[in-house]
Design a protein around this motif. Structure first.
Motif, PDB file in Angstrom:
ATOM      1  N   TYR A 238      39.085  45.983  33.985  1.00 14.49           N
ATOM      2  CA  TYR A 238      40.507  45.710  33.759  1.00 14.49           C
ATOM      3  C   TYR A 238      41.255  47.001  33.416  1.00 14.49           C
ATOM      4  O   TYR A 238      42.368  47.233  33.897  1.00 14.49           O
TER       5      TYR A 238
ATOM      6  N   MET B 265      33.270  43.746  33.082  1.00 13.99           N
ATOM      7  CA  MET B 265      34.538  43.145  33.512  1.00 13.99           C
ATOM      8  C   MET B 265      35.705  43.655  32.671  1.00 13.99           C
ATOM      9  O   MET B 265      36.793  43.931  33.190  1.00 13.99           O
TER      10      MET B 265
ATOM     11  N   LEU C 249      35.012  38.409  38.915  1.00 16.81           N
ATOM     12  CA  LEU C 249      36.364  38.812  39.234  1.00 16.81           C
ATOM     13  C   LEU C 249      36.584  38.789  40.745  1.00 16.81           C
ATOM     14  O   LEU C 249      35.630  38.754  41.520  1.00 16.81           O
TER      15      LEU C 249
ATOM     16  N   TYR D  86      38.007  43.843  42.821  1.00 20.87           N
ATOM     17  CA  TYR D  86      37.433  44.651  41.738  1.00 20.87           C
ATOM     18  C   TYR D  86      36.072  45.240  42.098  1.00 20.87           C
ATOM     19  O   TYR D  86      35.544  46.056  41.333  1.00 20.87           O
TER      20      TYR D  86
ATOM     21  N   GLN E 165      46.656  41.065  34.261  1.00 19.67           N
ATOM     22  CA  GLN E 165      45.298  40.682  33.884  1.00 19.67           C
ATOM     23  C   GLN E 165      45.310  40.128  32.470  1.00 19.67           C
ATOM     24  O   GLN E 165      46.084  40.572  31.621  1.00 19.67           O
TER      25      GLN E 165
END
Length: 544
Positions: free
Chosen positions: A425, A421, A112, A116, A359
């Motif tokens: 989000y 990941m 990412l 992040y 996202q």
């Protein structure tokens, strides 16, 4: 006794004529500095450009969301000729076209964006991992669906989407339940299952089709513009599995000023979109981000998409599947954000004044692709194709497997990095944009038609807006030029004595019919007893 005798009707109108007088007071006749009118370019191209700019300003000045969408549809009673882009139907070689019509710079990485790295979710991994493993085992080995019970034969694409949808819904539910206590923004987040996503915009800079060239060659003042690029009406139809909405928007990944960085390259695509499998249809303009105007949770946080379209895809190109995923990711994010921007008061003619971020994941439950999109501009038509310096940015990862296989009710080869990941989000916290007017082109008091106090106006606008968004066909179908007319009346004028009643004989163009060029609804005599017979026959209309 007056020497001049005027009729009584003229005498009554004299005060109105006085108001229209151009006479000025002596003190106002002269100014210290000369005031000259602006010098305007009177060439046909510039006159047409100023006319278009005036119409764009009219759309900007419209008060409410619904009225802006009606105003966008005003030029075409039967709808625009739209180039259709469907999320699940991806022809070969469309990635460059999609990047061009969305002004998107694609950044490929195995992780990412750097933004992040500041989100730490290590303390949540252990509890969530066991729940996800349990979901995968149950969905694959311990849950029988309707078609399996009834022994129905379904297409492999449909079976894959059913399994993917079940896994994504359960993963989303598990993560919201596990993380809501730690991240308050998830407590009130809205989840929409199989939402309706539709997005419209104009894209320019592409070569004109042959019929436009032929039309320009027939006009003396347009001959030199025969090969000038033309705008295309783009309509996107999205079919996500689910999406999550929040009350506040996500923070930008990069500063808004970075949108003009010339290092963000965009491929050039000058051909007609139909050369890469795009088809056209006539339809009304629709911008629907999965909810109706007035919903307080109008910012996208995350969306899930299926990749079942790759199962039967075989073009003997090792990069085709990757390009198809990138095309799906870019259009899914841009289409959703563009529809959200329209609900914030912006349109394809009135650019956004701040960035929007969303996202996206594309998965079949086992293989995952991650996308982060920052929308910096939606202005990509006419001269703005070359003059607009801003670009949209999409960060994309390569395909990653969440696990290798499920054997003996155990998940083999679980990938913690992929799960991390997904959790990041959800852990990305939306925040209020301080000092930013989020709806600069909407009225302060009446942002949606539901805010109008006039009952008739509110009901009429709501009905008209919903009809346009439904895209139902008109009662009277669009005008058609029959083959025999083309042969005997257009190509060969063999029937000169017939009465001229058809539009092409009267030099009329039905496709230019405006949305308000129609007869209003009739009000029966019984419903207007207090009015004279010849008055109040037709209901009032409230076109913006």
């Amino acid at each position: 006794m007056s020497l001049i005798r005027l009729p009584r009707n003229i005498v009554k109108q004299l005060p109105a004529y006085c108001k229209l007088s151009t006479a000025t007071l002596k003190d106002e006749e002269y100014t210290n500095t000369p005031n000259y009118p602006p010098i305007l370019d009177l060439t046909p191209e510039k006159v047409l450009e100023r006319k278009k700019e005036a119409s764009y300003e009219e759309i900007k000045a419209v008060k409410t969301i619904e009225e802006k969408q009606i105003k966008l549809n005003m030029p075409k009673y039967y709808g625009f000729k739209c180039y259709m882009f469907d999320e699940g139907k991806i022809p070969y070689g469309q990635l460059s076209l999609v990047q061009y019509i969305t002004r998107t710079h694609l950044i490929l990485k195995d992780q990412l964006p750097e933004y992040y790295s500041q989100i730490n979710v290590d303390n949540l991994m252990n509890d969530i991992k066991s729940d996800i493993e349990e979901i995968l085992v149950i969905e694959h080995n311990h849950y029988r669906r309707k078609h399996e019970i009834l022994n129905e034969e379904l297409d492999v694409n449909i079976r894959d989407r059913l399994l993917t949808r079940s896994i994504c819904r359960l993963i989303n539910r598990s993560l919201l339940n596990s993380m809501s206590s730690t991240f308050p923004h998830l407590q009130n987040a809205q989840v929409d299952l199989d939402p309706r996503i539709e997005s419209f915009w104009f894209a320019g800079g592409m070569n004109p089709p042959e019929n436009i060239k032929r039309c320009r060659r027939g006009m003396e003042w347009q001959k030199h513009n025969e090969n000038e690029p033309t705008n295309r009406a783009i309509q996107y139809i999205g079919t996500p599995i689910l999406h999550v909405r929040s009350y506040l928007p996500l923070l930008p990944i990069v500063p808004f000023a970075e949108a003009t960085n010339e290092e963000f390259k965009i491929p050039i695509f000058k051909y007609d979109p139909r050369v890469v499998g795009t088809f056209t249809t006539h339809r009304h303009v629709t911008n629907i981000p999965g909810f109706w105007p007035g919903d307080l949770y109008e910012h996208g946080l995350l969306s899930y998409h299926s990749r079942e379209h790759l199962i039967n895809r075989d073009f003997n190109d090792p990069m085709d599947n990757i390009h198809a995923l990138h095309r799906q990711g870019i259009l899914s994010c841009f289409g959703w954000l563009n529809a959200q921007a329209n609900y914030l008061g912006f349109t394809t003619f009135n650019d956004i004044t701040y960035p929007l971020v969303t996202q996206c994941v594309i998965t079949n439950g086992q293989t995952w692709s991650f996308y982060v999109y920052q929308l910096n501009t939606i202005l990509n038509h006419s001269k703005h194709v070359n003059e607009n310096p801003k670009r949209n940015i999409c960060w994309a990862t390569s395909e990653m497997k969440l696990y290798e296989e499920i054997k003996d009710d155990k998940v083999i080869g679980f990938n913690d990095d992929v799960l991390k990941m997904i959790i990041k989000y959800y852990a990305n916290i939306p925040e209020e944009r301080l000092g930013v007017n989020m709806r600069p082109y909407l009225d302060d008091q009446e942002k949606v038609t539901a805010n109008y106090e006039d009952d008739d106006k509110r009901k009429w606008l709501e009905k008209e807006y919903k009809f346009l968004m439904s895209n139902r066909p008109r009662l009277k179908e669009f005008y058609e030029l029959y083959h025999w007319e083309k042969i005997y009346k257009v190509d060969h004028q063999t029937r000169p004595h017939e009465a001229r009643r058809r539009p092409f004989e009267l030099k009329q163009k039905p496709s230019d019919r405006k949305l308000n060029e129609r007869q209003p609804a009739y009000i029966p005599r019984a419903l207007r007893p207090n009015l004279p017979r010849h008055k109040g026959r037709y209901a009032k209309e409230y076109f913006p």
